[in-house]
Design a protein around this motif. Sequence first.
Motif, PDB file in Angstrom:
ATOM      1  N   ILE A   1      -3.077  -1.988  20.546  1.00 33.30           N
ATOM      2  CA  ILE A   1      -2.277  -1.291  19.545  1.00 33.30           C
ATOM      3  C   ILE A   1      -3.213  -0.978  18.391  1.00 33.30           C
ATOM      4  O   ILE A   1      -3.991  -1.839  17.962  1.00 33.30           O
ATOM      5  CB  ILE A   1      -1.110  -2.177  19.039  1.00 33.30           C
ATOM      6  CG1 ILE A   1      -0.066  -2.382  20.130  1.00 33.30           C
ATOM      7  CG2 ILE A   1      -0.487  -1.598  17.778  1.00 33.30           C
ATOM      8  CD1 ILE A   1       0.741  -1.149  20.497  1.00 33.30           C
ATOM      9  N   GLU A   2      -3.157   0.247  17.914  1.00 35.61           N
ATOM     10  CA  GLU A   2      -3.921   0.607  16.722  1.00 35.61           C
ATOM     11  C   GLU A   2      -2.937   0.956  15.618  1.00 35.61           C
ATOM     12  O   GLU A   2      -1.983   1.704  15.835  1.00 35.61           O
ATOM     13  CB  GLU A   2      -4.843   1.797  16.982  1.00 35.61           C
ATOM     14  CG  GLU A   2      -5.662   2.156  15.761  1.00 35.61           C
ATOM     15  CD  GLU A   2      -6.580   3.352  15.965  1.00 35.61           C
ATOM     16  OE1 GLU A   2      -7.255   3.727  15.005  1.00 35.61           O
ATOM     17  OE2 GLU A   2      -6.618   3.896  17.078  1.00 35.61           O
ATOM     18  N   ILE A   3      -3.172   0.379  14.451  1.00 35.94           N
ATOM     19  CA  ILE A   3      -2.393   0.706  13.266  1.00 35.94           C
ATOM     20  C   ILE A   3      -3.333   1.463  12.342  1.00 35.94           C
ATOM     21  O   ILE A   3      -4.353   0.924  11.905  1.00 35.94           O
ATOM     22  CB  ILE A   3      -1.852  -0.561  12.576  1.00 35.94           C
ATOM     23  CG1 ILE A   3      -0.975  -1.346  13.549  1.00 35.94           C
ATOM     24  CG2 ILE A   3      -1.089  -0.197  11.304  1.00 35.94           C
ATOM     25  CD1 ILE A   3      -0.624  -2.742  13.091  1.00 35.94           C
ATOM     26  N   ARG A   4      -3.025   2.725  12.092  1.00 34.06           N
ATOM     27  CA  ARG A   4      -3.885   3.573  11.266  1.00 34.06           C
ATOM     28  C   ARG A   4      -3.189   3.831   9.941  1.00 34.06           C
ATOM     29  O   ARG A   4      -2.039   4.272   9.917  1.00 34.06           O
ATOM     30  CB  ARG A   4      -4.145   4.880  12.009  1.00 34.06           C
ATOM     31  CG  ARG A   4      -4.965   5.902  11.280  1.00 34.06           C
ATOM     32  CD  ARG A   4      -6.446   5.600  11.220  1.00 34.06           C
ATOM     33  NE  ARG A   4      -7.094   5.526  12.490  1.00 34.06           N
ATOM     34  CZ  ARG A   4      -7.807   6.515  13.018  1.00 34.06           C
ATOM     35  NH1 ARG A   4      -7.923   7.666  12.418  1.00 34.06           N
ATOM     36  NH2 ARG A   4      -8.404   6.332  14.173  1.00 34.06           N
ATOM     37  N   LEU A   5      -3.877   3.533   8.855  1.00 35.48           N
ATOM     38  CA  LEU A   5      -3.376   3.829   7.519  1.00 35.48           C
ATOM     39  C   LEU A   5      -4.061   5.090   7.044  1.00 35.48           C
ATOM     40  O   LEU A   5      -5.288   5.182   7.078  1.00 35.48           O
ATOM     41  CB  LEU A   5      -3.687   2.685   6.550  1.00 35.48           C
ATOM     42  CG  LEU A   5      -3.254   1.292   6.982  1.00 35.48           C
ATOM     43  CD1 LEU A   5      -3.603   0.281   5.891  1.00 35.48           C
ATOM     44  CD2 LEU A   5      -1.781   1.249   7.272  1.00 35.48           C
ATOM     45  N   ARG A   6      -3.249   6.055   6.600  1.00 36.34           N
ATOM     46  CA  ARG A   6      -3.795   7.328   6.130  1.00 36.34           C
ATOM     47  C   ARG A   6      -3.149   7.681   4.805  1.00 36.34           C
ATOM     48  O   ARG A   6      -1.976   7.361   4.579  1.00 36.34           O
ATOM     49  CB  ARG A   6      -3.502   8.441   7.132  1.00 36.34           C
ATOM     50  CG  ARG A   6      -4.065   8.178   8.500  1.00 36.34           C
ATOM     51  CD  ARG A   6      -3.889   9.324   9.429  1.00 36.34           C
ATOM     52  NE  ARG A   6      -2.488   9.722   9.546  1.00 36.34           N
ATOM     53  CZ  ARG A   6      -2.006  10.498  10.494  1.00 36.34           C
ATOM     54  NH1 ARG A   6      -2.801  10.969  11.404  1.00 36.34           N
ATOM     55  NH2 ARG A   6      -0.740  10.809  10.545  1.00 36.34           N
ATOM     56  N   PRO A   7      -3.894   8.381   3.940  1.00 32.51           N
ATOM     57  CA  PRO A   7      -3.272   8.835   2.700  1.00 32.51           C
ATOM     58  C   PRO A   7      -2.060   9.705   3.026  1.00 32.51           C
ATOM     59  O   PRO A   7      -2.048  10.438   4.016  1.00 32.51           O
ATOM     60  CB  PRO A   7      -4.368   9.668   2.030  1.00 32.51           C
ATOM     61  CG  PRO A   7      -5.645   9.177   2.643  1.00 32.51           C
ATOM     62  CD  PRO A   7      -5.293   8.758   4.044  1.00 32.51           C
ATOM     63  N   VAL A   8      -1.030   9.591   2.215  1.00 36.17           N
ATOM     64  CA  VAL A   8       0.181  10.384   2.416  1.00 36.17           C
ATOM     65  C   VAL A   8      -0.126  11.827   2.050  1.00 36.17           C
ATOM     66  O   VAL A   8      -0.658  12.093   0.966  1.00 36.17           O
ATOM     67  CB  VAL A   8       1.341   9.837   1.551  1.00 36.17           C
ATOM     68  CG1 VAL A   8       2.566  10.705   1.684  1.00 36.17           C
ATOM     69  CG2 VAL A   8       1.648   8.401   1.946  1.00 36.17           C
ATOM     70  N   PRO A   9       0.184  12.781   2.953  1.00 38.43           N
ATOM     71  CA  PRO A   9      -0.089  14.184   2.653  1.00 38.43           C
ATOM     72  C   PRO A   9       0.734  14.641   1.443  1.00 38.43           C
ATOM     73  O   PRO A   9       1.867  14.225   1.254  1.00 38.43           O
ATOM     74  CB  PRO A   9       0.340  14.949   3.908  1.00 38.43           C
ATOM     75  CG  PRO A   9       0.703  13.929   4.918  1.00 38.43           C
ATOM     76  CD  PRO A   9       0.776  12.595   4.258  1.00 38.43           C
ATOM     77  N   SER A  10       0.144  15.520   0.669  1.00 34.12           N
ATOM     78  CA  SER A  10       0.828  16.041  -0.512  1.00 34.12           C
ATOM     79  C   SER A  10       1.811  17.129  -0.116  1.00 34.12           C
ATOM     80  O   SER A  10       1.494  18.031   0.637  1.00 34.12           O
ATOM     81  CB  SER A  10      -0.200  16.619  -1.484  1.00 34.12           C
ATOM     82  OG  SER A  10       0.443  17.314  -2.513  1.00 34.12           O
TER      83      SER A  10
ATOM     84  N   SER B   1       0.841  -1.202   0.000  1.00 33.84           N
ATOM     85  CA  SER B   1       0.000   0.000   0.000  1.00 33.84           C
ATOM     86  C   SER B   1       0.874   1.249   0.000  1.00 33.84           C
ATOM     87  O   SER B   1       2.013   1.212   0.439  1.00 33.84           O
ATOM     88  CB  SER B   1      -0.916   0.014   1.229  1.00 33.84           C
ATOM     89  OG  SER B   1      -0.208   0.462   2.368  1.00 33.84           O
ATOM     90  N   PRO B   2       0.323   2.380  -0.467  1.00 30.73           N
ATOM     91  CA  PRO B   2       1.090   3.627  -0.488  1.00 30.73           C
ATOM     92  C   PRO B   2       0.868   4.507   0.744  1.00 30.73           C
ATOM     93  O   PRO B   2       1.336   5.631   0.793  1.00 30.73           O
ATOM     94  CB  PRO B   2       0.528   4.332  -1.729  1.00 30.73           C
ATOM     95  CG  PRO B   2      -0.914   3.924  -1.737  1.00 30.73           C
ATOM     96  CD  PRO B   2      -0.920   2.498  -1.225  1.00 30.73           C
ATOM     97  N   PHE B   3       0.177   4.000   1.760  1.00 32.41           N
ATOM     98  CA  PHE B   3      -0.305   4.851   2.843  1.00 32.41           C
ATOM     99  C   PHE B   3       0.714   5.087   3.947  1.00 32.41           C
ATOM    100  O   PHE B   3       1.613   4.285   4.170  1.00 32.41           O
ATOM    101  CB  PHE B   3      -1.582   4.247   3.448  1.00 32.41           C
ATOM    102  CG  PHE B   3      -2.624   3.970   2.409  1.00 32.41           C
ATOM    103  CD1 PHE B   3      -3.214   5.008   1.718  1.00 32.41           C
ATOM    104  CD2 PHE B   3      -2.970   2.674   2.096  1.00 32.41           C
ATOM    105  CE1 PHE B   3      -4.155   4.761   0.736  1.00 32.41           C
ATOM    106  CE2 PHE B   3      -3.913   2.413   1.119  1.00 32.41           C
ATOM    107  CZ  PHE B   3      -4.503   3.461   0.432  1.00 32.41           C
TER     108      PHE B   3
END
Length: 159
Positions: free
Chosen positions: A142-151, A65-67
């Motif tokens: 434990i929480e693993i959060r995937l977020r879009p990469v900021p521009s 993934s790219p996140f």
Amino acid sequence: MKSTYESLIGNLKGELNSGKVEVQQLRDGISVNLAQDILFKSGSADLDKTGRELLLKVSDQLKASPFQILVTGHTDNQKIGGALMAKYPTNWELGGARASSIVRLFEGAGIAKDRLAAVSFADSRPRESNDTPEGRSKNRRIEIRLRPVPSDQSAGTAE
């Protein structure tokens, strides 16, 4: 985002059925919640064998993934006691050490470190009441959060 979510659900089916792992699609990303007891022994930030294997399975999905990957450590509100206080004076240090252990594992599994972050919330964001053993157990996670990469484009300079 949808394909990453579906891959996580498919590859973690057994763990999801046990209730020790939850995967949620959020408006701004994906959240994977893991019960502390499948990753660490009480009072420890050293991953146990089962936890390491589970996280390596998760890392295979995350590599594709790219996140951005934010790993957060959560604890119950019980004070650190005894000999553990020398290593983890408070739940802040314990939550941070656990999140950092997972980030180091992910980096070692080939995830670029500029996509990783470790944070401790200690006992500041409980899911349940800390008044019962069951509630405290749900808060240790434990929480693993995937977020879009900021521009980076929004940080351009004016000339």
